[in-house]
Design a protein around this motif. Sequence first.
Motif, PDB file in Angstrom:
ATOM      1  N   SER A  96       0.852  -1.188   0.000  1.00 50.40           N
ATOM      2  CA  SER A  96       0.000   0.000   0.000  1.00 50.40           C
ATOM      3  C   SER A  96       0.891   1.242   0.000  1.00 50.40           C
ATOM      4  O   SER A  96       2.101   1.161   0.243  1.00 50.40           O
ATOM      5  N   THR A  97       0.291   2.387  -0.255  1.00 50.16           N
ATOM      6  CA  THR A  97       1.047   3.640  -0.268  1.00 50.16           C
ATOM      7  C   THR A  97       1.671   3.901   1.097  1.00 50.16           C
ATOM      8  O   THR A  97       2.820   4.334   1.187  1.00 50.16           O
ATOM      9  N   LEU A  98       0.930   3.631   2.149  1.00 47.81           N
ATOM     10  CA  LEU A  98       1.440   3.843   3.504  1.00 47.81           C
ATOM     11  C   LEU A  98       2.648   2.944   3.774  1.00 47.81           C
ATOM     12  O   LEU A  98       3.667   3.392   4.324  1.00 47.81           O
ATOM     13  N   GLU A  99       2.561   1.683   3.353  1.00 51.99           N
ATOM     14  CA  GLU A  99       3.680   0.761   3.549  1.00 51.99           C
ATOM     15  C   GLU A  99       4.905   1.197   2.744  1.00 51.99           C
ATOM     16  O   GLU A  99       6.040   1.050   3.204  1.00 51.99           O
ATOM     17  N   ARG A 100       4.681   1.744   1.569  1.00 49.81           N
ATOM     18  CA  ARG A 100       5.804   2.234   0.758  1.00 49.81           C
ATOM     19  C   ARG A 100       6.508   3.390   1.461  1.00 49.81           C
ATOM     20  O   ARG A 100       7.733   3.476   1.473  1.00 49.81           O
ATOM     21  N   LYS A 101       5.709   4.289   2.048  1.00 51.44           N
ATOM     22  CA  LYS A 101       6.296   5.422   2.770  1.00 51.44           C
ATOM     23  C   LYS A 101       7.060   4.942   3.998  1.00 51.44           C
ATOM     24  O   LYS A 101       8.151   5.452   4.286  1.00 51.44           O
ATOM     25  N   GLU A 102       6.500   3.963   4.708  1.00 47.90           N
ATOM     26  CA  GLU A 102       7.185   3.407   5.876  1.00 47.90           C
ATOM     27  C   GLU A 102       8.504   2.757   5.464  1.00 47.90           C
ATOM     28  O   GLU A 102       9.526   2.920   6.148  1.00 47.90           O
ATOM     29  N   LEU A 103       8.478   2.028   4.363  1.00 40.08           N
ATOM     30  CA  LEU A 103       9.699   1.384   3.871  1.00 40.08           C
ATOM     31  C   LEU A 103      10.753   2.437   3.525  1.00 40.08           C
ATOM     32  O   LEU A 103      11.922   2.301   3.881  1.00 40.08           O
ATOM     33  N   ALA A 104      10.339   3.495   2.841  1.00 34.34           N
ATOM     34  CA  ALA A 104      11.277   4.555   2.468  1.00 34.34           C
ATOM     35  C   ALA A 104      11.893   5.199   3.712  1.00 34.34           C
ATOM     36  O   ALA A 104      13.108   5.446   3.758  1.00 34.34           O
ATOM     37  N   THR A 105      11.069   5.443   4.711  1.00 31.50           N
ATOM     38  CA  THR A 105      11.565   6.044   5.947  1.00 31.50           C
ATOM     39  C   THR A 105      12.559   5.119   6.643  1.00 31.50           C
ATOM     40  O   THR A 105      13.631   5.560   7.083  1.00 31.50           O
ATOM     41  N   ARG A 106      12.213   3.838   6.732  1.00 28.95           N
ATOM     42  CA  ARG A 106      13.111   2.866   7.359  1.00 28.95           C
ATOM     43  C   ARG A 106      14.432   2.760   6.604  1.00 28.95           C
ATOM     44  O   ARG A 106      15.497   2.676   7.215  1.00 28.95           O
ATOM     45  N   MET A 107      14.360   2.775   5.282  1.00 28.00           N
ATOM     46  CA  MET A 107      15.569   2.642   4.472  1.00 28.00           C
ATOM     47  C   MET A 107      16.474   3.867   4.630  1.00 28.00           C
ATOM     48  O   MET A 107      17.701   3.743   4.632  1.00 28.00           O
ATOM     49  N   GLN A 108      15.881   5.050   4.750  1.00 31.61           N
ATOM     50  CA  GLN A 108      16.687   6.266   4.908  1.00 31.61           C
ATOM     51  C   GLN A 108      17.415   6.273   6.246  1.00 31.61           C
ATOM     52  O   GLN A 108      18.553   6.734   6.340  1.00 31.61           O
ATOM     53  N   LYS A 109      16.760   5.748   7.276  1.00 31.25           N
ATOM     54  CA  LYS A 109      17.351   5.753   8.616  1.00 31.25           C
ATOM     55  C   LYS A 109      18.331   4.600   8.830  1.00 31.25           C
ATOM     56  O   LYS A 109      19.155   4.653   9.737  1.00 31.25           O
ATOM     57  N   ALA A 110      18.248   3.571   8.007  1.00 35.29           N
ATOM     58  CA  ALA A 110      19.051   2.366   8.208  1.00 35.29           C
ATOM     59  C   ALA A 110      20.461   2.531   7.653  1.00 35.29           C
ATOM     60  O   ALA A 110      20.711   3.303   6.726  1.00 35.29           O
ATOM     61  N   SER A 111      21.362   1.739   8.219  1.00 34.57           N
ATOM     62  CA  SER A 111      22.728   1.690   7.691  1.00 34.57           C
ATOM     63  C   SER A 111      22.723   0.790   6.450  1.00 34.57           C
ATOM     64  O   SER A 111      21.781   0.029   6.238  1.00 34.57           O
ATOM     65  N   PRO A 112      23.781   0.860   5.632  1.00 36.30           N
ATOM     66  CA  PRO A 112      23.818   0.023   4.423  1.00 36.30           C
ATOM     67  C   PRO A 112      23.666  -1.465   4.708  1.00 36.30           C
ATOM     68  O   PRO A 112      23.059  -2.199   3.925  1.00 36.30           O
ATOM     69  N   ASP A 113      24.191  -1.927   5.838  1.00 31.88           N
ATOM     70  CA  ASP A 113      24.062  -3.349   6.182  1.00 31.88           C
ATOM     71  C   ASP A 113      22.619  -3.713   6.520  1.00 31.88           C
ATOM     72  O   ASP A 113      22.159  -4.802   6.202  1.00 31.88           O
ATOM     73  N   GLU A 114      21.913  -2.810   7.190  1.00 34.02           N
ATOM     74  CA  GLU A 114      20.535  -3.077   7.600  1.00 34.02           C
ATOM     75  C   GLU A 114      19.563  -3.019   6.417  1.00 34.02           C
ATOM     76  O   GLU A 114      18.521  -3.656   6.450  1.00 34.02           O
ATOM     77  N   ARG A 115      19.897  -2.259   5.393  1.00 36.06           N
ATOM     78  CA  ARG A 115      18.988  -2.091   4.250  1.00 36.06           C
ATOM     79  C   ARG A 115      18.691  -3.409   3.548  1.00 36.06           C
ATOM     80  O   ARG A 115      17.567  -3.673   3.148  1.00 36.06           O
ATOM     81  N   SER A 116      19.694  -4.234   3.409  1.00 37.53           N
ATOM     82  CA  SER A 116      19.499  -5.527   2.759  1.00 37.53           C
ATOM     83  C   SER A 116      18.521  -6.381   3.559  1.00 37.53           C
ATOM     84  O   SER A 116      17.630  -7.022   2.983  1.00 37.53           O
ATOM     85  N   ALA A 117      18.658  -6.376   4.883  1.00 41.65           N
ATOM     86  CA  ALA A 117      17.748  -7.153   5.737  1.00 41.65           C
ATOM     87  C   ALA A 117      16.322  -6.617   5.659  1.00 41.65           C
ATOM     88  O   ALA A 117      15.355  -7.387   5.633  1.00 41.65           O
ATOM     89  N   ILE A 118      16.181  -5.298   5.588  1.00 43.36           N
ATOM     90  CA  ILE A 118      14.843  -4.690   5.483  1.00 43.36           C
ATOM     91  C   ILE A 118      14.193  -5.084   4.161  1.00 43.36           C
ATOM     92  O   ILE A 118      13.016  -5.443   4.107  1.00 43.36           O
ATOM     93  N   ARG A 119      14.967  -5.021   3.069  1.00 41.84           N
ATOM     94  CA  ARG A 119      14.433  -5.423   1.758  1.00 41.84           C
ATOM     95  C   ARG A 119      13.981  -6.873   1.783  1.00 41.84           C
ATOM     96  O   ARG A 119      12.898  -7.213   1.309  1.00 41.84           O
ATOM     97  N   ASP A 120      14.823  -7.737   2.338  1.00 36.05           N
ATOM     98  CA  ASP A 120      14.472  -9.164   2.419  1.00 36.05           C
ATOM     99  C   ASP A 120      13.209  -9.374   3.246  1.00 36.05           C
ATOM    100  O   ASP A 120      12.374 -10.223   2.914  1.00 36.05           O
ATOM    101  N   GLU A 121      13.078  -8.598   4.310  1.00 34.44           N
ATOM    102  CA  GLU A 121      11.880  -8.706   5.161  1.00 34.44           C
ATOM    103  C   GLU A 121      10.613  -8.417   4.362  1.00 34.44           C
ATOM    104  O   GLU A 121       9.647  -9.169   4.419  1.00 34.44           O
TER     105      GLU A 121
END
Length: 134
Positions: A96-121
Motif C-alpha cells: 500500500s502507499t502507507l507501507e511504501r512510505k514506511e519502507l522509504a523512511t526505514r531505508m533512509q534511517k538504516a545503515s547500508p548493512d541493515e537495508r538488505s535485511a529490510i528489503r528481504d523482510e
Amino acid sequence: MAAKKLAIAFCAFSFLQTSFAGFDRFWIFSKDADTQVNETWDSLSEAEQQALIKKYQTLKEIPSNQSISLQQRMDWFTQLPDAEKQRMRETWQKMSTLERKELATRMQKASPDERSAIRDEYINKYLQPVIVSH
C-alpha cells in the motif's frame, strides 16, 4: 406481467452491456497489464529508458535533491539481476502507499548493512512461496 417482462429484458440487456466491457482481461489468451508494461519497458533501449525517467521527473517537478536521490536509487536498481528486479517490482506492487512510505523512511534511517535485511523482510512478507501439491 408485461411490465415485469420489460424490466427483466432491460436488466438482462444492461448486464450484457457491462459484462463484456472488460472481457479481454478474463480471456485466457490475453496478456495481463503487468506483462505488457514489462515487455514495453524491456523493449526500450537504456537511453530511451533514461529519457523516459527524466521526462517523468520533469513532469513531477522533483526538487534537485530528490532528483539526485531518485537517480541513485534507479542506478542501484538497474544493477540488480533481472530475477531480483522482478521480485522487487512484484513486492512494490503489492504494498500500500502507507507501507511504501514506511519502507522509504526505514531505508533512509538504516545503515547500508541493515537495508538488505529490510528489503528481504518486505520481499518475504509479500512474496511467500507458493506450495504446489500433486
